[in-house]
Write an enzyme that holds these catalytic residues in place. Structure first.
Site, short mmCIF file in Angstrom:
data_model
loop_
_atom_site.label_atom_id
_atom_site.label_comp_id
_atom_site.label_asym_id
_atom_site.label_seq_id
_atom_site.Cartn_x
_atom_site.Cartn_y
_atom_site.Cartn_z
N MET A 30 35.61 -6.50 16.38
CA MET A 30 35.98 -6.31 17.79
C MET A 30 34.86 -5.58 18.53
SD MET A 30 40.05 -5.83 17.98
CE MET A 30 40.14 -4.09 17.64
N HIS A 37 30.56 -1.71 10.13
CA HIS A 37 30.39 -3.14 10.45
C HIS A 37 29.05 -3.64 9.90
CE1 HIS A 37 32.90 -1.78 14.04
NE2 HIS A 37 33.65 -2.74 13.54
N GLN A 61 46.66 -8.48 19.36
CA GLN A 61 46.97 -7.51 18.31
C GLN A 61 47.21 -6.11 18.85
OE1 GLN A 61 43.14 -8.45 16.36
NE2 GLN A 61 42.99 -6.28 15.90
N LYS A 149 38.56 -0.45 4.76
CA LYS A 149 39.11 0.50 5.74
C LYS A 149 40.46 0.00 6.27
CE LYS A 149 38.80 3.28 9.52
NZ LYS A 149 39.13 2.42 10.60
N SER A 186 35.48 2.52 15.27
CA SER A 186 35.16 2.40 16.70
C SER A 186 35.98 3.40 17.50
CB SER A 186 35.47 0.99 17.19
OG SER A 186 34.82 0.04 16.36
#
Ligand code: AMP
Length: 296
Positions: A30, A37, A61, A149, A186
């Site tokens: 995202m 990432h 989501q 994660k 994030s």
């Protein structure tokens, strides 16, 4: 790195490369990229001829009260990161391109969506599985990369891919953490400096669980209770959504730990809802010493 926004054109490009015999590594994200990432991208780079990353903040989501609008979107910086990793293609569709005509299909993986985060975010995993199924159709990858994660997400996606005969290999890679132990996310950018320092205690609580198990404790309730006290004591502005010890495959809660298990938690620290987990296993019992009986 080529940036492609249209699902049709990335499909055509990747399908053609695949037909030429190239292997395709795909990393769905995202955006608001960090070293977690990037570790997925590095693995994809190492293991495939072509690397595709997607950045799509998937609206389906997020529940209406969640952070869809404020979710960070530092697109330029993300592109820079990805160029540095020699990414070949970035797929960056708009919500309209992904969901034209308000599509009516939902991919729902029964049962597994109910545990852990699912009981706090009831529609979340339907959004995740639907978008990942779409992305795997749009990017016909050889291997797709996810992080441990989001442990529950990886289990649900594995089941979906298996049940739906989607021809892709799923790779799940370890959690990348800050030096403090805080899992990179994030959403860490919602934390103040003080909250960020305190949030490192989430990992410490997981390590505490691991140590208790190593020392012979097998009662989940006792371990969870210790973890709760530790978190409450060490993180001022915290609200625990859950701390659970579950079977790694079925995600059923375990009363006693006698093999492999996942200790998982979701805790709100300030404005950020943070998740983390570790996989633990009970050490095998030491083999019994044979007593030699002297005869005569
Ligand atoms: P997201 O952008 O949050 O949807 O995450 C995209 C992918 O990166 C998911 O497969 C995550 O599990 C993975 N990921 C997120 N944070 C980490 C981390 N700290 N370490 C490893 N993988 C991560």
């Amino acid at each position: 790195m080529k940036i492609i926004k249209s699902p049709n054109s990335i499909y055509k490009t990747i399908a053609e490369l695949k037909q030429q015999g190239k292997t395709i590594g795909f990393v769905p994200t995202m955006g608001a990229l960090h070293a977690g990432h990037i570790s997925l991208v590095k693995h994809a780079r190492k293991e495939n001829d072509i690397v595709v990353v997607s950045i799509f903040v998937n609206p389906t989501q997020f529940a209406p009260n969640e952070d869809l609008k404020n979710y960070p979107r530092p697109f330029r910086k993300d592109c820079e990161f990805l160029r540095n990793e020699n990414t070949d293609f970035l797929f960056h569709p708009s919500p309209e391109a992904m969901y034209p005509n308000k599509s009516k299909t939902v991919i729902h993986v029964r049962k597994l969506h109910k545990f852990l985060c699912g009981s706090f975010r009831p529609s979340h995993f339907d959004g995740v599985t639907t978008v990942i199924a779409k992305l795997l159709n749009i990017v016909p990858a050889t291997k797709v990369y996810f992080g441990q994660k989001d442990y529950q997400q990886s289990v649900i996606i594995k089941k979906m891919v298996d049940d739906m005969n989607i021809p892709v290999r799923i790779m799940v890679l370890p959690i990348v953490r800050e030096k403090s132990g805080l899992a990179l996310s994030s959403r860490n950018r919602y934390l103040s400096e003080v909250e960020k320092a305190e949030a490192a205690n989430l990992y410490k609580s997981l390590k505490l669980a691991r140590q208790m198990i190593k020392d012979g404790e097998s009662n989940s309730k006792t371990i969870i209770s210790e973890m709760k006290s530790f978190i409450k004591k060490n993180i001022a502005d915290s609200k625990i959504d859950y701390i659970s010890i579950v079977d790694p495959d079925s995600l059923n809660s375990l009363k006693r730990i006698d093999g492999k298990a996942v200790v998982a938690l979701a805790v709100k620290v300030g404005k950020a809802r943070l998740i983390d987990n570790i996989i633990v296993s009970v050490p095998a019992p030491a083999p019994k010493k044979e007593v030699e009986l002297g005869l005569g």
